[in-house]
Structure formats: structure tokens, C-alpha cells
Design a protein around this motif. Structure first.
Motif, PDB file in Angstrom:
ATOM      1  N   HIS A  84       0.808  -1.224   0.000  1.00 14.87           N
ATOM      2  CA  HIS A  84       0.000   0.000   0.000  1.00 14.87           C
ATOM      3  C   HIS A  84       0.839   1.270   0.000  1.00 14.87           C
ATOM      4  O   HIS A  84       1.750   1.409   0.806  1.00 14.87           O
ATOM      5  N   TYR A  85       0.505   2.160  -0.869  1.00 14.91           N
ATOM      6  CA  TYR A  85       1.025   3.520  -0.779  1.00 14.91           C
ATOM      7  C   TYR A  85       0.153   4.388  -1.649  1.00 14.91           C
ATOM      8  O   TYR A  85      -0.572   3.892  -2.524  1.00 14.91           O
ATOM      9  N   PHE A  86       0.199   5.680  -1.393  1.00 16.40           N
ATOM     10  CA  PHE A  86      -0.641   6.553  -2.205  1.00 16.40           C
ATOM     11  C   PHE A  86       0.203   7.308  -3.212  1.00 16.40           C
ATOM     12  O   PHE A  86       1.165   7.978  -2.874  1.00 16.40           O
ATOM     13  N   TYR A  87      -0.159   7.167  -4.447  1.00 19.15           N
ATOM     14  CA  TYR A  87       0.450   7.964  -5.494  1.00 19.15           C
ATOM     15  C   TYR A  87      -0.522   7.951  -6.665  1.00 19.15           C
ATOM     16  O   TYR A  87      -1.155   6.929  -6.920  1.00 19.15           O
ATOM     17  N   PRO A  88      -0.666   9.070  -7.358  1.00 13.41           N
ATOM     18  CA  PRO A  88      -1.716   9.123  -8.394  1.00 13.41           C
ATOM     19  C   PRO A  88      -1.576   8.058  -9.480  1.00 13.41           C
ATOM     20  O   PRO A  88      -2.561   7.694 -10.111  1.00 13.41           O
ATOM     21  N   LYS A  92      -5.269   1.516  -7.643  1.00 12.10           N
ATOM     22  CA  LYS A  92      -5.970   0.815  -6.555  1.00 12.10           C
ATOM     23  C   LYS A  92      -5.587   1.328  -5.168  1.00 12.10           C
ATOM     24  O   LYS A  92      -6.211   0.973  -4.192  1.00 12.10           O
ATOM     25  N   GLY A  93      -4.515   2.121  -5.094  1.00 13.23           N
ATOM     26  CA  GLY A  93      -4.008   2.509  -3.773  1.00 13.23           C
ATOM     27  C   GLY A  93      -3.093   1.437  -3.208  1.00 13.23           C
ATOM     28  O   GLY A  93      -2.569   1.564  -2.104  1.00 13.23           O
ATOM     29  N   TYR A  94      -2.904   0.365  -3.935  1.00 12.73           N
ATOM     30  CA  TYR A  94      -1.900  -0.638  -3.579  1.00 12.73           C
ATOM     31  C   TYR A  94      -1.402  -1.309  -4.847  1.00 12.73           C
ATOM     32  O   TYR A  94      -2.090  -1.303  -5.878  1.00 12.73           O
ATOM     33  N   GLN A  95      -0.201  -1.849  -4.751  1.00 15.29           N
ATOM     34  CA  GLN A  95       0.391  -2.584  -5.861  1.00 15.29           C
ATOM     35  C   GLN A  95       0.382  -4.057  -5.492  1.00 15.29           C
ATOM     36  O   GLN A  95       0.719  -4.406  -4.353  1.00 15.29           O
ATOM     37  N   ILE A  96      -0.004  -4.907  -6.420  1.00 14.10           N
ATOM     38  CA  ILE A  96       0.064  -6.347  -6.135  1.00 14.10           C
ATOM     39  C   ILE A  96       1.473  -6.820  -6.457  1.00 14.10           C
ATOM     40  O   ILE A  96       1.977  -6.626  -7.561  1.00 14.10           O
ATOM     41  N   ARG A 274       2.332  -1.598   4.799  1.00 12.41           N
ATOM     42  CA  ARG A 274       1.227  -2.424   5.327  1.00 12.41           C
ATOM     43  C   ARG A 274       0.940  -3.619   4.401  1.00 12.41           C
ATOM     44  O   ARG A 274      -0.160  -3.820   3.924  1.00 12.41           O
ATOM     45  N   TYR A 275       1.964  -4.386   4.150  1.00 10.20           N
ATOM     46  CA  TYR A 275       1.792  -5.566   3.299  1.00 10.20           C
ATOM     47  C   TYR A 275       0.828  -6.555   3.926  1.00 10.20           C
ATOM     48  O   TYR A 275       0.872  -6.789   5.138  1.00 10.20           O
ATOM     49  N   PHE A 276      -0.055  -7.136   3.152  1.00  6.58           N
ATOM     50  CA  PHE A 276      -0.765  -8.351   3.604  1.00  6.58           C
ATOM     51  C   PHE A 276      -1.158  -9.157   2.372  1.00  6.58           C
ATOM     52  O   PHE A 276      -1.270  -8.590   1.278  1.00  6.58           O
ATOM     53  N   PRO A 277      -1.344 -10.450   2.534  1.00  3.83           N
ATOM     54  CA  PRO A 277      -1.652 -11.302   1.381  1.00  3.83           C
ATOM     55  C   PRO A 277      -2.917 -10.819   0.686  1.00  3.83           C
ATOM     56  O   PRO A 277      -3.887 -10.463   1.353  1.00  3.83           O
ATOM     57  N   ASP A 278      -2.890 -10.788  -0.639  1.00  2.00           N
ATOM     58  CA  ASP A 278      -4.052 -10.323  -1.387  1.00  2.00           C
ATOM     59  C   ASP A 278      -5.148 -11.389  -1.328  1.00  2.00           C
ATOM     60  O   ASP A 278      -4.958 -12.494  -1.837  1.00  2.00           O
ATOM     61  N   PRO A 279      -6.280 -11.058  -0.703  1.00  2.00           N
ATOM     62  CA  PRO A 279      -7.331 -12.084  -0.542  1.00  2.00           C
ATOM     63  C   PRO A 279      -8.028 -12.429  -1.861  1.00  2.00           C
ATOM     64  O   PRO A 279      -8.754 -13.421  -1.921  1.00  2.00           O
TER      65      PRO A 279
END
Ligand code: ADP
Ligand code: MG
Length: 481
Positions: A84-88, A92-96, A274-279
Motif C-alpha cells: 500500500h502507498y498513495f500515489y496518483p 488501486k491505492g496498492y500494488q500487487i 502495510r503488506y498483507f496477502p491479497d485475498p
């Protein structure tokens, strides 16, 4: 390297765009020449609510291919996380991205640095999606975002901190580039950002086993920038430490025009991702059968090919290296060498004449106006002495600029004159026509030899075989003493 007594420690992270037709989690085209901004997008790429990503099988296959070629262990189970990070440019507001369970671990790049074989270990190779691109329009003071690139498949290759100099870093990067392109895993186009390098670098006193504070260097997207950027950053770090200062862990940008690195962000500003496994994505399972299927399709790797050119085709190590800079170049060479049956002749012509003209026009060998078969036709005529090497060069220049066929050129210009009786007569005629020069030669003016050769070449309009003419002029002058 910098001041004596210091050692640099470098680890490289290289992002490689995989050459798939579609994006990593949806069926939208990954790229298209001349695509207008925001035309390669869809609900998955844009992260609309309710959509689900589906992993592209081809992406996994290409990553396995690279992993096997580099001697990595392919994990039977790996998974994707959200970073997760914010950049235009991140819709999605996160990168997989793969985080704690990457697809490939271990492995190494083996390459030569200053004539010595070196082995640089890899930590991992993981899969991830690319972000979009922000374009700053300074004129109208606004920023625009193009999401075409979002969701394009990447592998990130991470090295261990095994590199010790800018030369190591450049060699590692070039070797990686050769491998990904030879495997067809990526087009490796650096101008388009399809092969990008970040360098982590620290310095320490020689003999100190501990790692120093590292700086991550960005904006070094060519082999040359990597070398120059690292050189300056290493010197800067040594200067700070020698002056009694201390370094902060930070990200710095290489400014090529100014020849300096500048701070971009420090660790205090670093993100908590704030990494967490992509559900939304299942665990990626790769079975042994799949790995073996991919292994069976691996081509000969660049280093093996270079070695074969030396061992089996008799090229020098230097020639073999130049001719395996890219798979396309090596393919071209092999096609010519085989058709002519003379690898050395093929190597000389490709490196001298062909690469010379291609470089001048800024062309890659794939775009050569003279295809391999055509060059082979020319070299057969040269090999069979139908053309002198001077004639062959003239013919080649025309083939390059107007794609004339060697046989047609030969028909228009006439073949080389190699017939012994004809040449003998031509030499005799030249000597008969210049009795004063003959006398001069006999009186000790040895340089007049060249004059007679020149006469015969002129008279034959360049077509007499120059070596034979030279020999005949010598012998006939002796006979007339
Ligand atoms: P981060 O958590 O900041 O991403 P990593 O430990 O994942 O750092 O390492 C990223 C890259 O930096 C790797 O290529 C690694 O080899 C290299 N690296 C790690 N520590 C150092 C150091 N002290 N000096 C130089 N390179 C380093
Ligand atoms: Mg890391």
C-alpha cells in the motif's frame, strides 16, 4: 574506486517487463506501439470496485524461465501481497507484488569483469504489476496520468550485496540484460523503461565485515548511468565519512547533467507499506511437471554460446563476446558463418563492415538493410576469389544503401581477374610501357614497385587480384635485371 582503504558494497534491484501479450491480472493488451494514453485500461487495471484479478499463466511461465536460467529454486507455492502507498499513478491505492513468498529464490549471475569470472548471487525474483505513469506538464502547471502501463507484468530481480565496484554493477546488469533478451522473457528496451535498475550502495573500511549505511540510487536507467552514478555516490559517501560525518539511509537520484546524486527521500519519510496477502488471489502453485516443461524449452544461454563460438568455431574470446552481445546478433553471425563455411571471415565482416555501418545509422542488427543470406552470398564470392576484398567492400556499401544483390553487382562490374596468364600479360605490358621506371627500380628505387602495381590496378579498373599482381611485378622486375 574512491579513496584507498575503502570498499564499496552494492546490491542491484532490476525490474524487467515481461514480454506477454496481455497484462498480469486481466486480458487487456500489455502494450501497443503508439497507443494513446489511457486506451489500454479496463476495470481490473483501474481497480474498480467488485472486480477480481486473474493471474496470467504466461507471466508465471516467463518468470520460471528466467529463474531456471539463473539457477534459482522455483517455489512450489508462492503468493501475492498488497503493497500500500498513495500515489496518483497507482489506481488501486496498492500494488500487487510478491513479498514474503516469492516465486524464485537463490541463483546467480555469472559473468566476467576485467577478464575474471565472477559469480554474483541473487536473493530472489518476484512477480509484480507495474504502476501507471505521471507526466508533469510544466507549461500548464499540471500533472497528467496515463494508466496504460498499470498492470503490466514485471519481475523484480534482487541481488545479494555481492558487487564491489561500478564495473561489477555494469557487468551484472549487462549479463542480466543479455539473458532476459536471449530467453525472450523481455524485449529489454531500456528507453521505454522495460529494463530498469536501482542500485543500493554503501561503503566500508577494507577488511570490515559489517555492512555500512546504504543509499538507494535511482534514475540510473542506462549501463553508463549506473557506472557514473555509482562512482559519484561512492566518492560522496567516502568524503562524508572521511570528514567525520555520518550517512543517512535514504533514496537519492542521479543527476546526469550535473554529475551529482541528490536526496529524494530519507528513511524517516519511508513508507510503511502495510503488506498483507491479497485475498483476491489464490496461492500460486507450480508443480514439478510444469517446471520441467519450461526447462525443456530453454535455449542455449549467452555464456554457453560465447564459449561454443570459441571452442567449436575457433573465434577469439573477444570476437565471440562481441558477436553474442544479443541473440539476434549471434543468430545473424551463425547464419552467415554456416552458409559461407568460414566463421572467421563471417566474424570479421560482421564486426568490421556491417556493425560499422549499422552503428553509423544507429540501427540494430534486426533492422539491417543487408540480411544474413545476402551477406553470405557476398562472402561466398569473396571466398571464391570472384571479388577482391576491395571490390567486396564497394559492393557491400551498395548493398547497404540500395540493397543490390551481390550477383547483380558482380554482373555489372565484372569479376576479379585471377587468371594467371591474363595477369602476367598485364604486368608485362605495364613494365614495357615504363622503361625509365624499370631502370629506376633496378638502380635501387624500391618504392617504384608500388607504382607498377598501381598501373596494373588502374589498367584493370581495380579488378586485378592485388596480391597476385604484387607477386608478378616483383618476379618480372627481377627477371628483367
Ligand atoms: P530494503 O528492505 O531497503 O529493500 P533489502 O535488504 O531488501 O533492503 O535489500 C535491497 C537491496 O540492497 C538488495 O539488492 C541488497 O543486496 C542490497 N543491500 C542491502 N544492504 C546493503 C548495504 N548495506 N549496502 C549495499 N547494498 C545493500
Ligand atoms: Mg527490499
Amino acid at each position: 574506486m574512491s579513496a584507498a582503504g575503502w570498499e564499496a558494497v552494492i546490491g542491484l534491484e532490476i525490474h524487467v517487463q515481461l514480454a506477454t501479450r496481455t497484462k498480469i491480472f486481466c486480458a487487456t493488451e500489455a502494450s501497443r506501439d503508439g497507443a494513446e494514453p489511457n486506451t489500454l485500461v479496463d476495470p481490473v487495471t483501474l481497480g474498480m470496485p467488485g472486480v477480481l484479478p486473474v493471474l496470467n499463466r504466461e507471466v508465471v511461465e516467463l518468470a520460471i524461465r528466467l529463474g531456471l536460467a539463473l539457477g534459482c529454486t522455483i517455489a512450489p507455492r508462492s503468493r501475492f501481497s498488497r503493497k500500500h502507498y498513495f500515489y496518483p499513478d497507482l489506481p488501486k491505492g496498492y500494488q500487487i507484488s510478491q513479498y514474503d513468498e516469492p516465486l524464485c529464490t537463490g541463483g546467480a549471475i555469472v559473468t566476467e569483469v576485467d577478464g575474471e569470472e565472477r559469480r554474483f548471487r541473487l536473493t530472489r525474483i518476484h512477480l509484480e504489476e507495474d504502476a501507471g505513469k505521471t507526466v508533469h506538464d510544466a507549461l500548464r502547471n499540471r500533472s497528467l496520468v496515463d494508466y496504460n502501463r498499470a498492470g503490466v507484468p514485471l519481475v523484480e530481480t534482487v541481488s545479494e550485496p555481492d558487487l564491489r565496484s561500478p564495473a561489477d554493477a555494469m557487468a551484472y546488469m549487462k549479463a542480466m540484460h543479455r539473458i532476459v533478451t536471449a530467453l525472450g522473457v523481455s524485449d529489454g528496451n531500456m528507453e521505454q523503461g522495460n529494463f530498469r535498475c536501482d542500485a543500493n550502495v554503501s561503503v566500508r573500511r577494507v577488511g570490515d565485515p559489517r555492512l555500512g549505511t546504504k543509499v538507494e540510487l535511482k534514475n540510473i536507467n542506462s549501463f553508463r548511468f549506473v557506472g557514473r552514478g555509482l562512482e559519484h555516490e561512492i566518492a560522496r559517501q567516502v568524503d562524508v565519512l572521511e570528514a567525520g560525518g555520518h550517512l543517512v539511509q535514504e533514496t537519492r537520484l542521479w543527476d546526469e547533467a550535473a554529475g551529482v546524486t541528490r536526496p529524494m527521500r530519507t528513511k524517516e519519510m519511508a513508507h510503511d507499506y502495510r503488506y498483507f496477502p491479497d485475498p483476491d488471489l489464490m496461492v500460486l502453485e507450480v508443480d514439478e511437471a510444469w517446471i520441467e516443461r519450461v526447462r525443456a524449452t530453454l535455449p542455449e544461454l549467452p555464456r554457453a554460446r560465447t564459449q561454443r563460438f570459441v571452442d567449436a568455431l575457433g573465434l577469439s574470446a573477444y570476437d565471440a563476446d562481441v558477436l553474442t552481445q544479443s541473440a539476434a546478433r549471434a543468430d545473424y553471425f551463425e547464419a552467415v558463418a554456416q552458409a559461407v563455411g568460414d566463421p572467421k571471415l563471417a566474424a570479421n565482416w560482421i564486426q568490421g563492415e556491417l556493425l560499422g555501418l549499422l552503428n553509423k545509422d544507429g540501427l540494430d542488427i534486426e533492422a539491417s538493410p543487408v540480411p544474413a543470406e545476402r551477406l553470405a552470398e557476398l562472402l561466398v564470392l569473396l571466398r571464391d576469389e570472384r571479388l577482391s576484398s576491395k571490390m567486396a567492400k564497394a559492393c557491400f556499401a551498395e548493398m547497404f544503401s540500395s540493397s543490390v544483390a551481390p550477383a547483380d553487382w558482380l554482373a555489372a562490374h565484372g569479376a576479379q581477374i585471377t587468371d594467371e596468364d591474363t595477369l602476367r600479360a598485364m604486368v608485362a605490358a605495364a613494365l614495357d610501357a615504363h622503361p625509365d621506371e624499370v631502370a629506376g627500380f633496378h638502380a635501387g628505387k624500391a618504392q617504384l614497385l608500388g607504382f607498377f602495381v598501381g598501373q596494373v590496378m588502374k589498367q584493370s579498373r581495380g579488378k586485378a587480384n592485388p596480391q597476385r599482381v604484387n607477386q608478378l611485378v616483383r618476379s618480372q622486375l627481377e627477371e628483367r635485371r
